[in-house]
Design a protein around this motif. Structure first.
Motif, PDB file in Angstrom:
ATOM      1  N   ARG A   3      40.864  45.396  46.508  1.00 43.76           N
ATOM      2  CA  ARG A   3      41.480  46.064  45.368  1.00 43.76           C
ATOM      3  C   ARG A   3      42.464  45.124  44.701  1.00 43.76           C
ATOM      4  O   ARG A   3      42.952  44.168  45.307  1.00 43.76           O
ATOM      5  CB  ARG A   3      42.182  47.355  45.792  1.00 43.76           C
ATOM      6  CG  ARG A   3      43.305  47.154  46.793  1.00 43.76           C
ATOM      7  CD  ARG A   3      44.022  48.447  47.095  1.00 43.76           C
ATOM      8  NE  ARG A   3      45.140  48.228  47.996  1.00 43.76           N
ATOM      9  CZ  ARG A   3      46.169  49.058  48.137  1.00 43.76           C
ATOM     10  NH1 ARG A   3      46.199  50.183  47.420  1.00 43.76           N
ATOM     11  NH2 ARG A   3      47.155  48.796  48.976  1.00 43.76           N
ATOM     12  N   ARG A   6      45.503  45.896  38.041  1.00 45.46           N
ATOM     13  CA  ARG A   6      45.017  45.500  36.717  1.00 45.46           C
ATOM     14  C   ARG A   6      46.094  45.797  35.680  1.00 45.46           C
ATOM     15  O   ARG A   6      46.583  46.924  35.577  1.00 45.46           O
ATOM     16  CB  ARG A   6      43.735  46.269  36.379  1.00 45.46           C
ATOM     17  CG  ARG A   6      43.056  45.843  35.081  1.00 45.46           C
ATOM     18  CD  ARG A   6      41.797  46.681  34.872  1.00 45.46           C
ATOM     19  NE  ARG A   6      40.930  46.121  33.848  1.00 45.46           N
ATOM     20  CZ  ARG A   6      41.012  46.397  32.550  1.00 45.46           C
ATOM     21  NH1 ARG A   6      41.941  47.245  32.126  1.00 45.46           N
ATOM     22  NH2 ARG A   6      40.180  45.846  31.683  1.00 45.46           N
ATOM     23  N   VAL A 156      42.578  48.943  40.770  1.00 43.04           N
ATOM     24  CA  VAL A 156      41.122  48.993  40.618  1.00 43.04           C
ATOM     25  C   VAL A 156      40.451  48.378  41.838  1.00 43.04           C
ATOM     26  O   VAL A 156      41.006  47.503  42.500  1.00 43.04           O
ATOM     27  CB  VAL A 156      40.659  48.250  39.341  1.00 43.04           C
ATOM     28  CG1 VAL A 156      41.135  48.969  38.090  1.00 43.04           C
ATOM     29  CG2 VAL A 156      41.140  46.799  39.340  1.00 43.04           C
ATOM     30  N   GLU A 157      39.254  48.872  42.138  1.00 38.76           N
ATOM     31  CA  GLU A 157      38.434  48.298  43.198  1.00 38.76           C
ATOM     32  C   GLU A 157      37.568  47.176  42.622  1.00 38.76           C
ATOM     33  O   GLU A 157      37.106  47.250  41.478  1.00 38.76           O
ATOM     34  CB  GLU A 157      37.540  49.377  43.813  1.00 38.76           C
ATOM     35  CG  GLU A 157      38.295  50.551  44.410  1.00 38.76           C
ATOM     36  CD  GLU A 157      39.046  50.188  45.678  1.00 38.76           C
ATOM     37  OE1 GLU A 157      38.699  49.140  46.284  1.00 38.76           O
ATOM     38  OE2 GLU A 157      39.960  50.928  46.075  1.00 38.76           O
ATOM     39  N   HIS A 159      34.192  44.569  43.087  1.00 36.32           N
ATOM     40  CA  HIS A 159      32.918  44.373  43.757  1.00 36.32           C
ATOM     41  C   HIS A 159      32.196  43.201  43.099  1.00 36.32           C
ATOM     42  O   HIS A 159      32.502  42.833  41.967  1.00 36.32           O
ATOM     43  CB  HIS A 159      32.054  45.638  43.696  1.00 36.32           C
ATOM     44  CG  HIS A 159      31.642  46.032  42.307  1.00 36.32           C
ATOM     45  ND1 HIS A 159      32.464  46.763  41.464  1.00 36.32           N
ATOM     46  CD2 HIS A 159      30.503  45.784  41.599  1.00 36.32           C
ATOM     47  CE1 HIS A 159      31.858  46.963  40.302  1.00 36.32           C
ATOM     48  NE2 HIS A 159      30.666  46.373  40.357  1.00 36.32           N
ATOM     49  N   GLU A 161      29.013  41.226  41.430  1.00 35.25           N
ATOM     50  CA  GLU A 161      27.766  41.449  40.707  1.00 35.25           C
ATOM     51  C   GLU A 161      27.056  40.118  40.522  1.00 35.25           C
ATOM     52  O   GLU A 161      27.696  39.069  40.363  1.00 35.25           O
ATOM     53  CB  GLU A 161      28.031  42.108  39.352  1.00 35.25           C
ATOM     54  CG  GLU A 161      28.417  43.565  39.454  1.00 35.25           C
ATOM     55  CD  GLU A 161      28.282  44.311  38.131  1.00 35.25           C
ATOM     56  OE1 GLU A 161      27.824  43.707  37.139  1.00 35.25           O
ATOM     57  OE2 GLU A 161      28.643  45.499  38.102  1.00 35.25           O
ATOM     58  N   ASP A 227      35.665  44.449  37.938  1.00 33.72           N
ATOM     59  CA  ASP A 227      36.287  45.746  38.157  1.00 33.72           C
ATOM     60  C   ASP A 227      35.417  46.836  37.528  1.00 33.72           C
ATOM     61  O   ASP A 227      34.317  46.572  37.047  1.00 33.72           O
ATOM     62  CB  ASP A 227      37.726  45.760  37.629  1.00 33.72           C
ATOM     63  CG  ASP A 227      37.801  45.572  36.110  1.00 33.72           C
ATOM     64  OD1 ASP A 227      36.758  45.677  35.427  1.00 33.72           O
ATOM     65  OD2 ASP A 227      38.913  45.311  35.599  1.00 33.72           O
ATOM     66  N   ARG A 228      35.911  48.044  37.470  1.00 35.48           N
ATOM     67  CA  ARG A 228      35.089  49.145  36.959  1.00 35.48           C
ATOM     68  C   ARG A 228      34.874  49.082  35.456  1.00 35.48           C
ATOM     69  O   ARG A 228      34.025  49.780  34.917  1.00 35.48           O
ATOM     70  CB  ARG A 228      35.728  50.491  37.321  1.00 35.48           C
ATOM     71  CG  ARG A 228      37.118  50.712  36.750  1.00 35.48           C
ATOM     72  CD  ARG A 228      37.610  52.076  37.133  1.00 35.48           C
ATOM     73  NE  ARG A 228      38.964  52.316  36.669  1.00 35.48           N
ATOM     74  CZ  ARG A 228      39.554  53.509  36.723  1.00 35.48           C
ATOM     75  NH1 ARG A 228      38.892  54.532  37.203  1.00 35.48           N
ATOM     76  NH2 ARG A 228      40.796  53.652  36.291  1.00 35.48           N
ATOM     77  N   TYR A 229      35.654  48.238  34.770  1.00 38.71           N
ATOM     78  CA  TYR A 229      35.477  48.038  33.341  1.00 38.71           C
ATOM     79  C   TYR A 229      34.516  46.888  33.040  1.00 38.71           C
ATOM     80  O   TYR A 229      34.349  46.507  31.891  1.00 38.71           O
ATOM     81  CB  TYR A 229      36.829  47.764  32.677  1.00 38.71           C
ATOM     82  CG  TYR A 229      37.824  48.889  32.844  1.00 38.71           C
ATOM     83  CD1 TYR A 229      37.785  50.009  32.014  1.00 38.71           C
ATOM     84  CD2 TYR A 229      38.808  48.820  33.824  1.00 38.71           C
ATOM     85  CE1 TYR A 229      38.703  51.046  32.170  1.00 38.71           C
ATOM     86  CE2 TYR A 229      39.735  49.854  33.988  1.00 38.71           C
ATOM     87  CZ  TYR A 229      39.678  50.955  33.166  1.00 38.71           C
ATOM     88  OH  TYR A 229      40.589  51.982  33.317  1.00 38.71           O
ATOM     89  N   LYS A 230      33.939  46.317  34.078  1.00 37.54           N
ATOM     90  CA  LYS A 230      33.035  45.173  33.975  1.00 37.54           C
ATOM     91  C   LYS A 230      33.748  43.890  33.533  1.00 37.54           C
ATOM     92  O   LYS A 230      33.114  42.964  33.054  1.00 37.54           O
ATOM     93  CB  LYS A 230      31.859  45.464  33.028  1.00 37.54           C
ATOM     94  CG  LYS A 230      30.997  46.646  33.460  1.00 37.54           C
ATOM     95  CD  LYS A 230      30.321  46.376  34.799  1.00 37.54           C
ATOM     96  CE  LYS A 230      29.412  47.541  35.188  1.00 37.54           C
ATOM     97  NZ  LYS A 230      28.734  47.326  36.497  1.00 37.54           N
TER      98      LYS A 230
END
Length: 236
Positions: A3, A6, A156-157, A159, A161, A227-230
């Protein structure tokens, strides 16, 4: 899953001075790592000289730059004042020192929108998060007068890609990605200093500076944290 904190922020007419620029105070397109780290330490109220390790990612976009005049003073305390040579006299006890006064140019970035991702040590995570969410003072980034407008702070988490498109211009450490044959500007950015026995600041030999690509918005890159917002997260 890792995490990060942000931070969405904004500045206008700001200068992140390149150390090698003298005639014109040129600016980096984004603040270097040491500048952002210094701002975070100020927000947290950490004592000067006390460094708390953390990783950061810096990205953003701006509307271009303008050139502005400013008053420049140049002096040293071993230069005796001469009325026909110096524009300003500084008196210190019984001694008069000469100062040169003139004009110079500074490069200012316009409408700089930025996103920082910060990964502190686990014991510092909550401290950094709440200090940026509720800063105790007006924070600056760049010059003292370059006030930072923090617009959003959240956790934010992250990951990984396989393929992702850069949504902003971003610093990516050279040793963390393979960009193939693409031609990308590389900056050597300051990150962490140490205090010498003489009390002077010196960039550390290991980790004090980071070579980073200034990777442009819209370009694809593979195997990156997001993050989740790419938004890409390129930690250094």
């Amino acid at each position: 899953m890792e995490r990060a904190i942000r931070v969405e922020c904004f500045q206008n007419l700001v200068n992140y001075r390149k150390p090698s620029s003298f005639i014109i105070k040129e600016s980096y397109p984004l603040p270097p790592y040491s500048t952002v780290l210094g701002m975070i330490h100020t927000a947290c109220g950490y004592p000067k000289g006390e460094f708390h390790p953390m990783k950061i990612s810096i990205q953003g976009k701006n509307a271009g730059s303008v050139s502005e005049l400013y008053t420049r003073y140049s002096f040293s305390f071993d230069t005796k004042f001469e009325s026909g040579r110096h524009q300003v006299c500084i008196r210190d006890g019984n001694k008069d020192y000469g100062v040169f006064k003139g004009i110079a140019h500074v490069e200012l970035l316009c409408c700089n929108e930025m996103v920082f991702h910060i990964v502190p040590m686990e014991e510092d995570f909550e401290k950094v998060y709440y200090s940026l969410l509720h800063p105790p003072v007006y924070l600056a980034l760049g010059r003292h007068e370059d006030i930072l407008d923090i617009r959003k702070v959240e956790v934010v988490e992250l990951h990984e890609e396989e393929n992702v498109i850069a949504q902003n211009d971003i610093y990516i450490p050279v040793d963390s990605v393979d960009i193939g044959n693409r031609s990308v500007t590389i900056y050597t950015l300051t990150r962490e200093y140490e205090i010498t026995k003489q009390g002077q600041r010196r960039w550390k030999a290991d980790g004090g500076k980071v070579r980073a690509y200034y990777f442009p918005c819209g370009e694809p890159v593979s195997k990156m944290l997001v993050d989740r917002y790419k938004d890409i997260v390129a930690l250094a």
